[in-house]
Motif scaffolding. Structure first.
Motif, mmCIF file in Angstrom:
data_model
loop_
_atom_site.group_PDB
_atom_site.id
_atom_site.type_symbol
_atom_site.label_atom_id
_atom_site.label_comp_id
_atom_site.label_asym_id
_atom_site.label_seq_id
_atom_site.Cartn_x
_atom_site.Cartn_y
_atom_site.Cartn_z
ATOM 1 N N GLY A 49 0.789 -1.222 0.000
ATOM 2 C CA GLY A 49 0.000 0.000 0.000
ATOM 3 C C GLY A 49 0.822 1.272 0.000
ATOM 4 N N ARG A 50 0.156 2.354 -0.369
ATOM 5 C CA ARG A 50 0.768 3.684 -0.370
ATOM 6 C C ARG A 50 0.416 4.406 0.922
ATOM 7 N N PHE A 51 1.228 5.401 1.278
ATOM 8 C CA PHE A 51 1.009 6.123 2.525
ATOM 9 C C PHE A 51 1.710 7.478 2.457
ATOM 10 N N ARG A 52 1.294 8.354 3.323
ATOM 11 C CA ARG A 52 1.944 9.672 3.440
ATOM 12 C C ARG A 52 3.247 9.491 4.211
ATOM 13 N N ILE A 53 4.342 10.050 3.674
ATOM 14 C CA ILE A 53 5.659 9.789 4.261
ATOM 15 C C ILE A 53 6.181 10.950 5.100
ATOM 16 N N GLY A 54 5.442 12.072 5.194
ATOM 17 C CA GLY A 54 5.877 13.168 6.038
ATOM 18 C C GLY A 54 7.288 13.626 5.707
ATOM 19 N N SER A 55 8.115 13.751 6.724
ATOM 20 C CA SER A 55 9.434 14.360 6.564
ATOM 21 C C SER A 55 10.442 13.521 5.803
ATOM 22 N N VAL A 56 10.113 12.286 5.455
ATOM 23 C CA VAL A 56 10.994 11.560 4.542
ATOM 24 C C VAL A 56 11.082 12.306 3.209
ATOM 25 N N SER A 57 10.076 13.135 2.934
ATOM 26 C CA SER A 57 10.104 13.996 1.743
ATOM 27 C C SER A 57 11.360 14.859 1.699
ATOM 28 N N LYS A 58 11.892 15.208 2.862
ATOM 29 C CA LYS A 58 13.051 16.097 2.910
ATOM 30 C C LYS A 58 14.268 15.504 2.198
ATOM 31 N N THR A 59 14.419 14.187 2.264
ATOM 32 C CA THR A 59 15.573 13.576 1.610
ATOM 33 C C THR A 59 15.451 13.689 0.093
ATOM 34 N N PHE A 60 14.246 13.557 -0.433
ATOM 35 C CA PHE A 60 14.029 13.741 -1.872
ATOM 36 C C PHE A 60 14.390 15.167 -2.283
ATOM 37 N N LEU A 61 13.898 16.153 -1.529
ATOM 38 C CA LEU A 61 14.170 17.549 -1.872
ATOM 39 C C LEU A 61 15.652 17.872 -1.731
ATOM 40 N N ALA A 62 16.283 17.391 -0.653
ATOM 41 C CA ALA A 62 17.712 17.648 -0.458
ATOM 42 C C ALA A 62 18.523 17.079 -1.610
ATOM 43 N N THR A 63 18.118 15.923 -2.123
ATOM 44 C CA THR A 63 18.817 15.325 -3.260
ATOM 45 C C THR A 63 18.749 16.235 -4.475
#
Length: 363
Positions: A75-89
């Motif tokens: 299933g899919r889910f909201r990942i919250g601050s794990v998003s920060k690693t994508f943006l930092a990349t």
């Protein structure tokens, strides 16, 4: 966004385990560990472990309260601050392309947005040493305060203004404090540097090339498409709470700091590519993985966290919490052993059960 109330126990910075090193658990043991997390205070828990012996996926709990459908393993889910690693990349990719430098100031890219922004660098936004107030601390995120405006649309400039209305916590570069404001600003910087929204850059630079079919930055879309477990908040007096389904809401309140949706398989694939050097040149990856100690056994780099377990293993990744969902994604530096887990916390404290799962997975 960072963890909220009941999910604080699930952040990377709070993990403490003790055990000798060993092999990853078989699927039945993983399922047992997930059931313990659910029993301790969650409606669902799903996880994927990868290692030398292969990939194991399991789930526990239900997809929706009051119905017998089990939580979907993929299933899919909201990942919250794990998003920060994508943006930092993305920011580090732009630095590698010399479209910006980490020593550029906020004022250079976003003139007039932050008072004294000429004294804050992009590096300080990335590693949370800017001193900027965390805008989420200025919001009433209790159920009573948030539920009536769950579908409200937030502009990133509004979120930044909430933070800049408060005095800085410290002079830039002199201390460390986790602040979602930093990553909202970095999302604005990406648009200023590229002419495209941060979500577009994440899609074209990471999601598309890696084939992350379950991952997206949803903008203001309120629903989670595809199979997913529902998230809940307890509402009412202590001991007599009633579950309120908060699966759907406008995630612009998190903006670039935490609005993304993903799956355990996609998170493991992303971090495997990141730590394996497929997304960043060596200089940028070294910068990202150079850690500042922020608590005993825990560090923060550029959009990346570490925790060192008492069995001696250091894990890289990020934790995240947003209404209804808590996520942790943990990886050895060579990404040969990985764990990504999503929990829908409700009442109780699943922290100890979660720590036991980490213990079995890595130690």
């Amino acid at each position: 966004m960072r963890s909220i109330s009941a999910v604080l126990a699930l952040t990377l910075l709070s993990l403490v385990v003790a055990a000798p090193a060993g092999a990853a658990p078989p699927r039945d043991e993983l399922r047992k560990d997930l059931r313990a997390v659910v029993a301790a205070g969650a409606t669902s828990a799903i996880a994927e472990i990868t290692g030398p012996s292969g990939t194991r996926r399991a789930a526990a709990g239900v997809a929706e309260l009051g119905r017998p459908t089990p939580a979907p393993v993929g299933g899919r889910f909201r990942i919250g601050s794990v998003s920060k690693t994508f943006l930092a990349t993305v920011v580090l990719q732009l630095a590698a392309e010399r479209r910006l430098t980490l020593d550029d100031t906020v004022e250079r890219w976003l003139p007039g947005i932050v008072p004294d922004g000429d004294g804050i660098t992009l590096r300080q936004l990335l590693d949370h040493t800017s001193g900027l107030y965390n805008y989420t601390a200025a919001l009433d995120l209790s159920p009573a305060g948030w539920l009536p405006q769950r579908y409200r649309s937030w502009d990133p400039a509004e979120l930044v203004a909430l933070a800049t209305a408060k005095p800085p916590l410290f002079a830039p570069g002199t201390d460390w404090s986790y602040s979602n404001t930093n990553y909202v600003l970095l999302g604005m910087v990406v648009k200023a540097a590229t002419g495209r929204h941060y979500s577009t850059e994440i899609q074209r630079r990471i999601i598309g090339p890696l084939g992350l079919r379950q991952t997206e930055s949803p903008g203001e879309r309120v629903r989670i498409s595809g199979p997913h477990a529902h998230g809940y908040l307890p509402v009412g007096p202590a001991g007599a709470e009633k579950p309120v389904d908060v699966t759907s809401y406008n995630p612009s309140i998190a903006d670039a700091a935490g609005d993304m949706i993903s799956s355990t398989a996609d998170l493991n694939r992303f971090f495997r590519a990141l730590l394996g050097g497929r997304l960043l040149p060596p200089a940028q990856l070294d910068a990202m993985t150079t850690m500042r100690t922020v608590a005993p056994g825990s560090g923060y780099g550029l959009g990346l966290e570490t925790t060192t377990l008492s069995c001696g293993i250091t894990l890289y990744g990020h934790g995240g919490g947003i209404f209804g969902y808590a996520t942790n994604t943990l990886h050895t530096r060579d990404a040969k052993r990985q764990l990504s887990i999503s929990v829908t916390p409700y009442v109780g404290d699943p922290g100890a059960a979660f720590e036991s799962l980490i213990d079995n997975a890595f130690c």
